[in-house]
Write a protein that holds these residues in place. Structure first.
Motif, short mmCIF file in Angstrom:
data_model
loop_
_atom_site.label_atom_id
_atom_site.label_comp_id
_atom_site.label_asym_id
_atom_site.label_seq_id
_atom_site.Cartn_x
_atom_site.Cartn_y
_atom_site.Cartn_z
N LEU A 19 -7.49 -9.85 -1.53
CA LEU A 19 -6.62 -8.85 -1.89
C LEU A 19 -5.84 -8.46 -0.43
N PHE A 20 -4.72 -8.37 -0.33
CA PHE A 20 -3.97 -7.92 0.93
C PHE A 20 -3.50 -6.52 0.48
N ILE A 21 -3.69 -5.52 1.23
CA ILE A 21 -3.19 -4.11 1.15
C ILE A 21 -2.45 -3.68 2.06
N PHE A 22 -1.19 -3.24 2.02
CA PHE A 22 -0.04 -3.09 2.81
C PHE A 22 0.00 -1.56 2.99
N GLU A 23 0.24 -1.05 4.05
CA GLU A 23 0.43 0.48 4.16
C GLU A 23 2.08 0.50 4.12
N ARG A 24 2.76 0.96 3.02
CA ARG A 24 4.14 0.57 2.70
C ARG A 24 5.06 1.31 3.96
N ASP A 25 4.70 2.64 4.47
CA ASP A 25 5.51 3.34 5.41
C ASP A 25 5.06 2.86 6.69
N GLY A 26 5.91 2.09 7.31
CA GLY A 26 5.90 1.48 8.81
C GLY A 26 5.68 0.00 8.48
N THR A 27 5.80 -0.34 7.41
CA THR A 27 5.85 -1.78 7.16
C THR A 27 7.08 -2.26 6.42
N LEU A 28 6.71 -1.99 5.07
CA LEU A 28 8.13 -2.45 4.12
C LEU A 28 9.06 -1.32 4.40
N LEU A 29 8.96 -0.10 4.71
CA LEU A 29 9.61 1.10 5.19
C LEU A 29 9.48 1.63 6.22
N GLN A 137 -15.03 -6.89 -3.08
CA GLN A 137 -15.73 -6.18 -1.89
C GLN A 137 -14.68 -6.17 -0.40
N GLU A 138 -15.42 -5.29 0.41
CA GLU A 138 -14.67 -5.11 1.69
C GLU A 138 -14.22 -6.47 2.26
N LYS A 139 -15.22 -7.51 2.08
CA LYS A 139 -14.98 -8.64 3.12
C LYS A 139 -13.85 -9.74 2.42
N ASN A 140 -13.47 -9.19 1.16
CA ASN A 140 -12.38 -9.83 0.65
C ASN A 140 -11.20 -9.19 0.65
N CYS A 141 -10.84 -8.32 1.50
CA CYS A 141 -9.70 -7.67 1.58
C CYS A 141 -9.16 -7.55 3.07
N VAL A 142 -7.67 -7.43 3.22
CA VAL A 142 -7.02 -7.33 4.55
C VAL A 142 -6.10 -6.38 4.34
N PHE A 143 -5.99 -5.32 5.19
CA PHE A 143 -5.33 -4.19 5.39
C PHE A 143 -4.05 -4.61 6.55
N VAL A 144 -3.11 -4.18 6.04
CA VAL A 144 -1.87 -4.48 7.07
C VAL A 144 -1.03 -3.08 7.36
N THR A 145 -1.17 -2.62 8.52
CA THR A 145 -0.43 -1.38 8.66
C THR A 145 0.05 -1.31 10.47
N SER A 146 1.09 -0.50 10.58
CA SER A 146 1.64 -0.30 11.78
C SER A 146 0.99 0.98 12.53
N SER A 147 0.16 1.69 11.72
CA SER A 147 -0.39 2.92 12.34
C SER A 147 -1.68 2.70 12.83
N PRO A 148 -1.99 3.07 14.22
CA PRO A 148 -3.31 2.64 14.89
C PRO A 148 -4.39 3.46 14.18
N GLU A 149 -3.93 4.86 13.76
CA GLU A 149 -4.98 5.85 13.04
C GLU A 149 -5.39 5.09 11.78
#
Length: 206
Positions: A19-29, A137-149
């Motif tokens: 599963l890839f999870i994008f934080e929409r604001d800062g990536t797509l928008l 589980q966590e090991k199967n997920c990648v989170f993509v974001t532009s936010s350091p926080e």
């Protein structure tokens, strides 16, 4: 089949091993000041990556909390409308996400580690909910974001993280296109992002 939990949370029923999870604001928008969405608000680099993930049959989607949500200051109705607009645009371009989530879509019984930061709880809760929805589980997920926080928030949950560097300027680099191509766009940044994500997830590409 699509299951809509509520107007701010849409999940499509699929079997998923990654599963890839994008934080929409800062990536797509990125431009959060406008009240309306224009095509040049949508990041072609992220759409290119999403299209390639769709071709691979890998699950992905977008989450959004209240940070920078200037578009939706009038409440959940506008936030839900924005989700539907983006979903239609990306679906028509062969890059339909498997889920969309905006805060607050979460049931009261969701268990999330308490922190001193309300925003941190939001981000972590949405990541957790996405994983639970696809029984991963966590090991199967990648989170993509532009936010350091948000990177810190996700890392505390134990998911793999990718720091996306937002294109400079008020408009995104490159032309927003939907026509089919045999490879990613000419954007080297999109290629690098895709390669890094799939490498972290341990995906073997043909």
């Amino acid at each position: 089949m699509t299951v809509e939990r509520n107007k701010l949370c849409i999940f499509r029923n699929i079997g998923a091993t990654t599963l890839f999870i994008f934080e929409r604001d800062g990536t797509l928008l990125c431009n959060q000041q406008r009240q309306n969405v224009f095509l040049n608000d949508i990041n072609a680099e992220i759409v290119d990556v999403a299209r390639r993930l769709r071709e691979l049959g890998v699950a992905f989607g977008f989450i959004s909390d209240r940070k920078g949500m200037k578009r939706c200051v009038q409440g959940g109705t506008q936030a839900a409308a924005l989700i539907r607009i983006l979903d239609e645009i990306m679906s028509s371009g062969g890059a339909a996400p498997d889920f969309w989530m905006a805060w607050p879509p979460l049931p009261p019984d969701l268990t999330v580690r308490q922190t001193t930061s309300g925003l941190q709880i939001q981000t972590q809760a949405m990541i957790t909910k996405a994983m639970q929805s696809y029984h991963l589980q966590e090991k199967n997920c990648v989170f993509v974001t532009s936010s350091p926080e948000s990177l810190i928030d996700a890392a505390q949950l134990g998911v793999k993280t990718v720091h996306y560097i937002t294109p400079k300027g008020t408009e995104f680099r490159g032309e927003f296109r939907f026509e089919h191509v045999d490879r990613l766009s000419n954007s080297r940044a999109a290629e690098i992002l895709f390669e890094k994500m799939t490498r972290l997830a341990g995906l073997r590409l043909l």
